[in-house]
Design a protein around this motif. Structure first.
Motif, PDB file in Angstrom:
ATOM      1  N   ARG A 323       0.799  -1.229   0.000  1.00 50.96           N
ATOM      2  CA  ARG A 323       0.000   0.000   0.000  1.00 50.96           C
ATOM      3  C   ARG A 323       0.835   1.284   0.000  1.00 50.96           C
ATOM      4  O   ARG A 323       0.372   2.328  -0.422  1.00 50.96           O
ATOM      5  N   SER A 324       2.052   1.224   0.564  1.00 51.86           N
ATOM      6  CA  SER A 324       2.825   2.464   0.739  1.00 51.86           C
ATOM      7  C   SER A 324       4.311   2.194   0.585  1.00 51.86           C
ATOM      8  O   SER A 324       4.808   1.144   1.000  1.00 51.86           O
ATOM      9  N   VAL A 325       5.006   3.155  -0.033  1.00 47.31           N
ATOM     10  CA  VAL A 325       6.462   3.100  -0.205  1.00 47.31           C
ATOM     11  C   VAL A 325       7.046   4.399   0.325  1.00 47.31           C
ATOM     12  O   VAL A 325       6.619   5.488  -0.066  1.00 47.31           O
ATOM     13  N   LEU A 326       8.022   4.280   1.237  1.00 43.67           N
ATOM     14  CA  LEU A 326       8.700   5.456   1.775  1.00 43.67           C
ATOM     15  C   LEU A 326      10.187   5.354   1.446  1.00 43.67           C
ATOM     16  O   LEU A 326      10.943   4.685   2.151  1.00 43.67           O
ATOM     17  N   PRO A 327      10.660   6.007   0.374  1.00 42.36           N
ATOM     18  CA  PRO A 327      12.087   5.989   0.076  1.00 42.36           C
ATOM     19  C   PRO A 327      12.829   6.992   0.949  1.00 42.36           C
ATOM     20  O   PRO A 327      12.322   8.073   1.244  1.00 42.36           O
ATOM     21  N   MET A 328      14.033   6.630   1.385  1.00 41.53           N
ATOM     22  CA  MET A 328      14.863   7.553   2.156  1.00 41.53           C
ATOM     23  C   MET A 328      15.891   8.237   1.278  1.00 41.53           C
ATOM     24  O   MET A 328      16.748   8.974   1.745  1.00 41.53           O
ATOM     25  N   SER A 329      15.813   7.975  -0.036  1.00 39.96           N
ATOM     26  CA  SER A 329      16.668   8.632  -1.013  1.00 39.96           C
ATOM     27  C   SER A 329      15.820   8.971  -2.216  1.00 39.96           C
ATOM     28  O   SER A 329      14.849   8.264  -2.511  1.00 39.96           O
ATOM     29  N   SER A 330      16.150  10.030  -2.933  1.00 37.34           N
ATOM     30  CA  SER A 330      15.357  10.392  -4.103  1.00 37.34           C
ATOM     31  C   SER A 330      15.735   9.570  -5.324  1.00 37.34           C
ATOM     32  O   SER A 330      15.045   9.583  -6.325  1.00 37.34           O
ATOM     33  N   ILE A 331      16.851   8.834  -5.249  1.00 33.77           N
ATOM     34  CA  ILE A 331      17.320   8.048  -6.391  1.00 33.77           C
ATOM     35  C   ILE A 331      17.341   6.581  -6.008  1.00 33.77           C
ATOM     36  O   ILE A 331      18.044   6.200  -5.075  1.00 33.77           O
ATOM     37  N   ILE A 340      20.313   1.997   4.126  1.00 33.92           N
ATOM     38  CA  ILE A 340      18.871   1.776   3.995  1.00 33.92           C
ATOM     39  C   ILE A 340      18.327   2.577   2.820  1.00 33.92           C
ATOM     40  O   ILE A 340      18.550   3.782   2.723  1.00 33.92           O
ATOM     41  N   PHE A 341      17.605   1.885   1.932  1.00 30.86           N
ATOM     42  CA  PHE A 341      16.918   2.617   0.862  1.00 30.86           C
ATOM     43  C   PHE A 341      15.593   3.174   1.344  1.00 30.86           C
ATOM     44  O   PHE A 341      15.249   4.317   1.081  1.00 30.86           O
ATOM     45  N   GLY A 342      14.819   2.355   2.049  1.00 33.22           N
ATOM     46  CA  GLY A 342      13.525   2.850   2.501  1.00 33.22           C
ATOM     47  C   GLY A 342      12.666   1.745   3.088  1.00 33.22           C
ATOM     48  O   GLY A 342      13.135   0.645   3.387  1.00 33.22           O
ATOM     49  N   TRP A 343      11.365   2.060   3.258  1.00 31.74           N
ATOM     50  CA  TRP A 343      10.405   1.176   3.907  1.00 31.74           C
ATOM     51  C   TRP A 343       9.179   0.989   3.023  1.00 31.74           C
ATOM     52  O   TRP A 343       8.804   1.887   2.263  1.00 31.74           O
ATOM     53  N   THR A 344       8.550  -0.175   3.164  1.00 32.22           N
ATOM     54  CA  THR A 344       7.285  -0.440   2.484  1.00 32.22           C
ATOM     55  C   THR A 344       6.316  -1.070   3.474  1.00 32.22           C
ATOM     56  O   THR A 344       6.720  -1.701   4.455  1.00 32.22           O
ATOM     57  N   GLY A 345       5.021  -0.891   3.224  1.00 30.97           N
ATOM     58  CA  GLY A 345       3.999  -1.474   4.084  1.00 30.97           C
ATOM     59  C   GLY A 345       2.827  -1.947   3.255  1.00 30.97           C
ATOM     60  O   GLY A 345       2.546  -1.379   2.189  1.00 30.97           O
ATOM     61  N   GLY A 346       2.141  -2.986   3.725  1.00 28.37           N
ATOM     62  CA  GLY A 346       1.077  -3.519   2.902  1.00 28.37           C
ATOM     63  C   GLY A 346       0.002  -4.274   3.636  1.00 28.37           C
ATOM     64  O   GLY A 346      -0.115  -4.232   4.869  1.00 28.37           O
ATOM     65  N   GLU A 347      -0.789  -5.009   2.853  1.00 29.73           N
ATOM     66  CA  GLU A 347      -1.960  -5.702   3.370  1.00 29.73           C
ATOM     67  C   GLU A 347      -1.604  -6.975   4.127  1.00 29.73           C
ATOM     68  O   GLU A 347      -2.497  -7.623   4.684  1.00 29.73           O
ATOM     69  N   ASP A 348      -0.318  -7.343   4.134  1.00 26.48           N
ATOM     70  CA  ASP A 348       0.109  -8.465   4.974  1.00 26.48           C
ATOM     71  C   ASP A 348       0.447  -8.005   6.387  1.00 26.48           C
ATOM     72  O   ASP A 348       0.883  -8.796   7.216  1.00 26.48           O
ATOM     73  N   GLY A 349       0.235  -6.706   6.664  1.00 27.59           N
ATOM     74  CA  GLY A 349       0.497  -6.171   8.000  1.00 27.59           C
ATOM     75  C   GLY A 349       1.960  -5.964   8.303  1.00 27.59           C
ATOM     76  O   GLY A 349       2.325  -5.669   9.440  1.00 27.59           O
ATOM     77  N   ARG A 350       2.823  -6.072   7.296  1.00 31.03           N
ATOM     78  CA  ARG A 350       4.257  -5.956   7.523  1.00 31.03           C
ATOM     79  C   ARG A 350       4.797  -4.592   7.115  1.00 31.03           C
ATOM     80  O   ARG A 350       4.347  -3.982   6.146  1.00 31.03           O
ATOM     81  N   LEU A 351       5.798  -4.159   7.874  1.00 31.61           N
ATOM     82  CA  LEU A 351       6.673  -3.071   7.463  1.00 31.61           C
ATOM     83  C   LEU A 351       8.003  -3.702   7.073  1.00 31.61           C
ATOM     84  O   LEU A 351       8.601  -4.423   7.873  1.00 31.61           O
TER      85      LEU A 351
END
Length: 387
Positions: A323-331, A340-351
């Motif tokens: 459902r969501s993507v949070l990049p910690m870099s613009s590239i 760390i590039f970033g974080w993702t979250g979804g319908e499996d309840g995982r970050l």
């Protein structure tokens, strides 16, 4: 338990996909709860000391984006949280949220307590909000076929725009760098651009109307002076606009097919977001599969209009729709801190926390042995509920 303490390393199995793309290793995976909840949105605090995660339990949890440490929880909404956002530098600890329970709430993320609540009325769900205005004093909210505006300093309502949209307003954004311009988007297929200076009303302040002909899910600004606009619809089409000239620059009605044909993985089932790099002047659309694999696909909207082969792939972290993507870099592929590039979250309840390809650990996936595996029957809610 918010973060699993026992970790085991799994070797990544190579996947026969485009040789020039970047693949990311999974550093850490956090189960946000042990129920049937899932992640809606992940947003960062301005200084990246914390990130907020909205959940289908109507709560917001906060974590450290660098370590994954659980920090606390904000609870108070009684229905779906549709958007969250941290305040600007003037109030760095304040987090805002809006909900289908007809409220816009502010939270102090140091104490995790609610500090203010704005009620729009029992019949008005709040799907989106944005702060802006020529003096920075306006708060706009997208509701059921209405756009409401307040002076957030006094919490006095200043306008109600109810003639421009016929259905739910899924997005409102003050244009970055043009804070007196307000853009709205709706299930009715229209995007409307308003001049938000002075005493705003539908008749005198509606500047432009863009008709997409289908329900609009998400929009964002990019390019020099943020003069470009990307738009994702609920039927997974992508279009690019010049909002200042009221001109369509590209329209990808077959966007999922174009993305799917560019890699040897499963069919791209949906799009999550778009991401823009000012450094490279490049726009990517982020697509995903129902099994949880993600790809960054470059969007070419100039002379040749196409969606190119995936330039970054995230695989092995999620088991359901993201459902969501949070990049910690613009590239994609470059990291800001700790590899760390970033974080993702979804319908499996995982970050899921992803390592960039610069990291020495990127050849391994870190999978927690203490995570609860959830069955597919727990994902009862459809992906294409409007917002």
């Amino acid at each position: 338990m918010e973060i699993a303490e026992e970790m085991e390393i799994e070797e990544e199995k190579p996947t026969p996909i485009h040789s020039t793309l970047k693949q990311f290793g999974l550093k850490n995976s956090i189960q946000t709860n042990f129920g049937d909840d899932y992640v809606f949105q992940i947003v960062p605090k301005n200084d990246w000391t914390s990130m907020a995660v909205s959940l289908s339990t109507n709560a917001v949890k906060l974590y450290s984006p660098l370590t994954g440490q659980y920090l606390g929880e904000c609870k108070g909404h009684s229905s779906t949280i549709n958007q969250i956002s941290f305040a600007g530098p003037s109030a760095p600890h304040v987090l805002y949220s809006c909900s289908s329970d007809s409220t816009l709430r502010a939270w102090d993320t140091r104490s995790f307590q609610q500090v203010s609540c704005l009620n729009t009325g029992s019949s008005q769900e709040v799907f989106s909000f944005s702060f802006g205005g020529a003096d920075g004093n306006l708060l706009a909210a997208g509701c059921n076929a209405q756009i409401l505006l307040w002076d957030w300093r006094t919490m006095k309502q200043t306008a109600c725009l109810e003639e421009s949209h016929m259905e739910d307003v899924t997005q409102v954004h003050f244009v970055p760098g043009h804070q007196s311009k307000l853009l709205s988007a709706s299930v009715d297929g229209l995007m409307c651009l308003f001049d938000a200076s002075g005493d705003i009303n539908d008749d005198d302040h509606l500047m432009s109307v863009f008709n997409l002909g289908t329900s609009i899910g998400k929009v964002g600004f990019f390019g020099e002076s943020n003069q470009k606009l990307w738009c994702l619809t609920h039927i997974e089409t992508l279009s690019i606009w010049d909002w200042n000239d009221s001109r369509t620059e590209a329209n990808f009605e077959d966007s999922r097919t174009l993305a799917s044909e560019s890699w040897a993985l499963d069919h791209v089932d949906y799009f999550i977001d778009c991401h823009y790099s000012p450094e490279e002047d490049c726009l990517w659309v982020i697509g995903g599969t129902n099994a949880g694999t993600l790809g960054y696909f470059p969007v070419k909207y100039g002379g040749t209009k196409t969606i190119g082969p995936a330039e970054a792939v995230f695989q092995g972290g999620h088991t359901g729709i993201v459902r969501s993507v949070l990049p910690m870099s613009s590239i994609p592929g470059r990291s800001k801190s700790n590899g760390i590039f970033g974080w993702t979250g979804g319908e499996d309840g995982r970050l899921c926390c992803w390592l960039s390809d610069e990291s020495t650990e990127s050849n391994c996936s870190w999978i927690s042995s203490a995570l609860v595996e959830k069955s597919t029957k727990s994902l009862r809610r459809k992906r294409h509920s409007p917002y």
